[in-house]
Design a protein around this motif. Sequence first.
Motif, PDB file in Angstrom:
ATOM      1  N   GLY A 267       0.796  -1.214   0.000  1.00 25.02           N
ATOM      2  CA  GLY A 267       0.000   0.000   0.000  1.00 25.02           C
ATOM      3  C   GLY A 267       0.829   1.263   0.000  1.00 25.02           C
ATOM      4  N   SER A 268       0.565   2.123   0.989  1.00 24.27           N
ATOM      5  CA  SER A 268       1.234   3.425   1.063  1.00 24.27           C
ATOM      6  C   SER A 268       2.536   3.380   1.851  1.00 24.27           C
ATOM      7  CB  SER A 268       0.298   4.457   1.703  1.00 24.27           C
ATOM      8  OG  SER A 268      -0.081   4.052   3.007  1.00 24.27           O
ATOM      9  N   MET A 269       3.043   2.184   2.138  1.00 24.17           N
ATOM     10  CA  MET A 269       4.273   2.047   2.922  1.00 24.17           C
ATOM     11  C   MET A 269       5.488   1.887   2.008  1.00 24.17           C
ATOM     12  SD  MET A 269       3.498   2.081   6.218  1.00 24.17           S
ATOM     13  CE  MET A 269       2.374   3.427   5.803  1.00 24.17           C
ATOM     14  N   PRO A 270       6.352   2.918   1.920  1.00 25.74           N
ATOM     15  CA  PRO A 270       7.600   2.750   1.170  1.00 25.74           C
ATOM     16  C   PRO A 270       8.526   1.765   1.861  1.00 25.74           C
ATOM     17  CG  PRO A 270       7.065   5.078   1.467  1.00 25.74           C
ATOM     18  CD  PRO A 270       6.172   4.300   2.383  1.00 25.74           C
ATOM     19  N   THR A 271       9.537   1.306   1.133  1.00 29.05           N
ATOM     20  CA  THR A 271      10.529   0.404   1.706  1.00 29.05           C
ATOM     21  C   THR A 271      11.909   0.839   1.232  1.00 29.05           C
ATOM     22  OG1 THR A 271      11.186  -1.911   1.972  1.00 29.05           O
ATOM     23  CG2 THR A 271      10.380  -1.267  -0.193  1.00 29.05           C
ATOM     24  N   PRO A 272      12.937   0.720   2.077  1.00 32.27           N
ATOM     25  CA  PRO A 272      14.276   1.177   1.681  1.00 32.27           C
ATOM     26  C   PRO A 272      14.875   0.391   0.521  1.00 32.27           C
ATOM     27  CG  PRO A 272      14.121   0.937   4.068  1.00 32.27           C
ATOM     28  CD  PRO A 272      12.893   0.300   3.487  1.00 32.27           C
ATOM     29  N   ASP A 273      14.451  -0.856   0.322  1.00 28.90           N
ATOM     30  CA  ASP A 273      15.084  -1.703  -0.694  1.00 28.90           C
ATOM     31  C   ASP A 273      14.009  -2.423  -1.511  1.00 28.90           C
ATOM     32  OD1 ASP A 273      16.809  -3.235  -2.202  1.00 28.90           O
ATOM     33  OD2 ASP A 273      17.251  -4.669  -0.594  1.00 28.90           O
TER      34      ASP A 273
END
Length: 435
Positions: A267-273
Amino acid sequence: MRILLLGMGSRGDVQPLVALGQRLRRMGYAVSLAAPADLGHVVAGSGVDFEPLSFDLEGPLREGLGRDSLRGSARTQVREARLMREVMAGTAEALADDVGRLVESADAVVSGALTFDLVDALLAPAHRGGRPTKPHLYAVFAPVWPSAHGDSVALALRPRATSWVNHAWSSLAGRVALDLFRPAGDLVRERRGLPRQRFRRYTAAAERTPTLLAASPGVVPPAADWPPALRQTGYWVRDDPGSVASLDPELEAFLAAGDPPVFVGFGSMPTPDPAGVTRDVLAVLDGLGVRGVVSEGLAGLTADTTDRVLGIGPAPHDVLFPRCSVVVHHGGAGTTAAAVRAGVPQVVVPHAADQPYWGRRMADLGVAPPPVARKDLTAARLQRALEVALSPGARATAYALGERVRAEDGAGDAARLVDAYLTGTAPGPGRRRPS
């Protein structure tokens, strides 16, 4: 009477209000819904008037402070809270101006978690102890009130027990929440010459404000120590999703070409990798011999399309999830509700805020394995979790829970409660006749 619904936040904060707005319109109310400008497509076609706020949501989340704030959730919640407050401070002036203008032209207001303190400031009477100048209701999609009952409060130190520790910890979380969300309300109070809000007055205002919890009692057990003004309904879901939402033809063709796939999206959660997460996801799906649909979202999980995997952009969860075998997601309240209603097992990978709570509830209800925190996600852990979710027991339990929850009429119940409050027929605390 015109009712203003405030949908500040992500799509999960806006979509349930669309369902409530539709039901209120059927009862004869004029309804407008305010939300970030780039979420107008969520309201489109519903019949509810859309009032765009003067800023976007997804753009800031993809870059800058919003991205850093949400990515911080994979590391420390202290950093997450600090950066989120910067995000709220950066939008405070625009939010205060937009909502102030809209509240002035409305007869009643339904606010959410990010706008409750702002509306409370806008509707504050001239003298202490008076009533709000207009009817004000509070709508939330997670159990955020301090409670001793671990399975009925989003933030608990002893989540599977009843303990004073849970009440104390969730009270502290309330203080943190006020600090995060208060910039716009502080600005309004400064303009009006009112004192800065103290936590005790903030909690008193919340406890006396008629409040609607849009979460199924089959998922969130009612707690004996919730405030009397709280009324719980089922989830707020549009009863016409198929008429306004359809799947992309490529996705439709992929679903029809084989077994139900595993959905993966945060969803709206970015991730570093994002590349590493995508690589692990594809390896696990291949190792289990299952098909997959990988949703890009703000995490940027970009997957090349093959005969076994399809990478997609946004898609209506209410239409897609019932055609999947498992839903792997971040544990947002709206995504969790959609997966529960679809009657399919889940794997929850919580990133921040109330998401660990939903992951625990899904595990406790038997429709998911124990949640895997985003910072702990590895290919091996994802594979073990999917093996549990793909089991016959998880499928049967999820199907039964979905049947029970789909039988509820949460949006209809909520609309009737709003109407009862506005007409002065609501029983017990929170009753008020409009002036």
